[in-house]
Structure formats: C-alpha cells, structure tokens
Design an enzyme around this catalytic site. Structure first.
Site, PDB file in Angstrom:
ATOM      1  N   GLU A 256       0.829  -1.202   0.000  1.00 56.93           N
ATOM      2  CA  GLU A 256       0.000   0.000   0.000  1.00 56.93           C
ATOM      3  C   GLU A 256       0.866   1.257   0.000  1.00 56.93           C
ATOM      4  O   GLU A 256       0.526   2.257  -0.644  1.00 56.93           O
ATOM      5  CB  GLU A 256      -0.922  -0.024   1.207  1.00 56.93           C
ATOM      6  CG  GLU A 256      -1.923  -1.165   1.148  1.00 56.93           C
ATOM      7  CD  GLU A 256      -2.650  -1.386   2.458  1.00 56.93           C
ATOM      8  OE1 GLU A 256      -2.544  -0.534   3.354  1.00 56.93           O
ATOM      9  OE2 GLU A 256      -3.311  -2.434   2.577  1.00 56.93           O
TER      10      GLU A 256
ATOM     11  N   GLU B 185      -1.812 -10.044   4.182  1.00 53.92           N
ATOM     12  CA  GLU B 185      -2.150  -9.836   5.591  1.00 53.92           C
ATOM     13  C   GLU B 185      -3.411 -10.573   6.021  1.00 53.92           C
ATOM     14  O   GLU B 185      -3.557 -10.908   7.202  1.00 53.92           O
ATOM     15  CB  GLU B 185      -2.263  -8.339   5.913  1.00 53.92           C
ATOM     16  CG  GLU B 185      -3.276  -7.576   5.103  1.00 53.92           C
ATOM     17  CD  GLU B 185      -2.689  -6.897   3.890  1.00 53.92           C
ATOM     18  OE1 GLU B 185      -2.953  -5.706   3.688  1.00 53.92           O
ATOM     19  OE2 GLU B 185      -1.975  -7.556   3.115  1.00 53.92           O
TER      20      GLU B 185
END
Length: 274
Positions: free
Chosen positions: A119, A139
């Site tokens: 990100e 994740e």
C-alpha cells in the site's frame, strides 16, 4: 539528518529516503514510522528538494508492518476497538503524508513489498520495480486487513478482490501488468531509472508539478478514495479485533514456538494450492 531506522540523503534537487531495517526486511514498526513522518516533514520544508525517491535497504522494499511482538505488546484481538482504531488511523495518516506531500515521490521497489508496504508503494506517485520485486497483500492470512484501501483504485475490481481475498503474492512483471507499478527494470538499473525520472521532473516548472500532482490526486479522491479509506478503517477495526479459530491457532503457535513457526504454519496451509 540522522535516523536509526532510515537513511536520508540529499543530492542536488533529489531527496533519497531508504527504509533501513534490513535484518527485518525493513518491516514497519513504530520507531521507523515516527522517523518516516519526520523525514517527510523535512522534505516538505526543504525548498531545494524537488522530488523524493523512496526505497529499502537490502533485499526488500519492506515486508509490511512488523507483526513481531515486543514484551508488553498486545495482539489486536486483546485490545479495545477504539484503541486499535487509533492505532490503524496513525498508520493511515502516515501513509497519507506521502499522498499529500507537495513533491512527487518515486517508489524504487527493490524487492519484497508486501501487505502495508504494498500500500505504501501504491500511495507513491511513480512506481518502478526491480525484476526481483515481489508484491501483494497477504495480511488476510495473518488475520488482519489492509489499513489503507488503495488496491481497488490501482487495479481492476476483479484483480483487487482476488489479491485481497486470497492473500496471493505476485512477481514484478505481473505487478506491472495489472497496474501496481508502472514498469519493471533490471535490478541493477533500478536506481538509475528512478533518478532519470526524477531528473526530468526537476526540469519542469515546480508549480506545474505541484499543481498536477494535486489535480491527479483530486481526480481519484473524486471517485471516493478518501471515503473508502474511512469506511475501511471501521471495517478493518472490526476484522482485526475479532477472534477467529485461525487467528487463535496462529497466536498459540507464536507464543509457544515463535513467530517463524507461526508463519510457517500459516504458509503451509496454502502451499499445496500454489
């Protein structure tokens, strides 16, 4: 300017910021993120810097947020939602400093860029990957979600859902094909290519560069990017603080045998599926 977890340099009009925890694959912990915010403020305030190149030391850009636990640290499942929400919001605010920086940021993706680091790459303005780069958002396999929901705005909807719902990782060429990065270059040429781009930017009107970055950001924000981040904060607070059988097993193995054993258990469950 000297940091413990970063290397900050300035050469002419180009700033260089290197995440520097190579023994931890530059995992993002509280100390590194605090220094990162300080460094970005310094870049913003320096009239001589026109563009920033962000990379990582060693064989990773960053493996993402550091999920190891220091003595006294709590798991998200053991925290009150308001505590965890504040924790996640601090990460979002840190990443958005890159988004709002008045100067372009070039991500030189030199290796692994996973989870939160994936990100971080996406929130940069220009993204160039080494042919050794590995990207993705695994994740979900560790029982937490993406704090900054930018992937659906970088790639098409079907691809975003596949990446975020499976936790799969991809190589540099696939990352370029789907739009996570602009292009791929040989590993040894990565910094030279980023410096070439930075050099072009330095030749362009400073106000023109600044206004164009704002204009492009506003175009994405107009599609709901900022609202999506806020909604995602609430959803991921709920997800991360929920107790699931998978997370309980992961935490039990980590407490008994260490983080490496827990990660091996997690990865082994997916290995037969490719």
């Amino acid at each position: 300017m000297t940091f413990q977890n970063l290397i900050y340099e300035k050469r002419g009009a180009i700033g260089y910021l290197t995440l520097n925890r190579p023994d931890r694959l530059n995992a993002l912990n509280a100390a590194l993120l605090a220094e990162f915010r300080e460094a970005l403020d310094a870049v913003e305030d320096d009239p001589d810097i026109r563009v920033l190149i962000l990379t990582g030391a060693g064989r990773a850009f960053s493996a993402g947020f550091d999920i190891s636990r220091e003595p006294g640290d709590s798991d998200p499942q053991d925290m009150q939602p308001d505590q965890w929400r504040a924790h996640l919001k601090s990460h979002i605010d840190t990443f958005m400093k890159v988004w709002h920086l008045s100067k372009p940021v070039i991500a030189a993706v030199n290796g692994y860029a996973l989870a939160g680091a994936c990100e971080l790459v996406q929130v940069c303005d220009i993204k160039i990957a080494s042919d050794r780069a590995i990207m993705g958002e695994p994740e979900i396999r560790a029982g937490v979600g993406p704090p900054l929901l930018i992937t659906p705005f970088s790639v098409n909807l079907a691809t975003a859902k596949e990446l975020l719902l499976t936790g799969d990782t991809i190589d540099a060429h696939e990352a370029a094909r789907i739009g996570l990065v602009s292009r791929v270059v040989p590993h040894d040429d990565l910094m030279a290519e980023c410096e070439k781009i930075a050099g072009k930017i330095c030749l362009i009107s400073e106000v023109g560069v600044k206004m164009t970055k704002i204009a492009v950001n506003r175009a994405l924000e107009g599609t709901g990017f900022l609202s999506a981040i806020q909604h995602n904060l609430e959803l991921m607070t709920h997800f991360d603080t929920s107790v699931t059988p998978e997370q309980e097993e992961f935490n039990a193995i980590r407490l008994e045998s260490g983080l490496r054993a827990a990660l091996d258990w997690r990865d082994a469950r997916f290995r037969a599926l490719g």
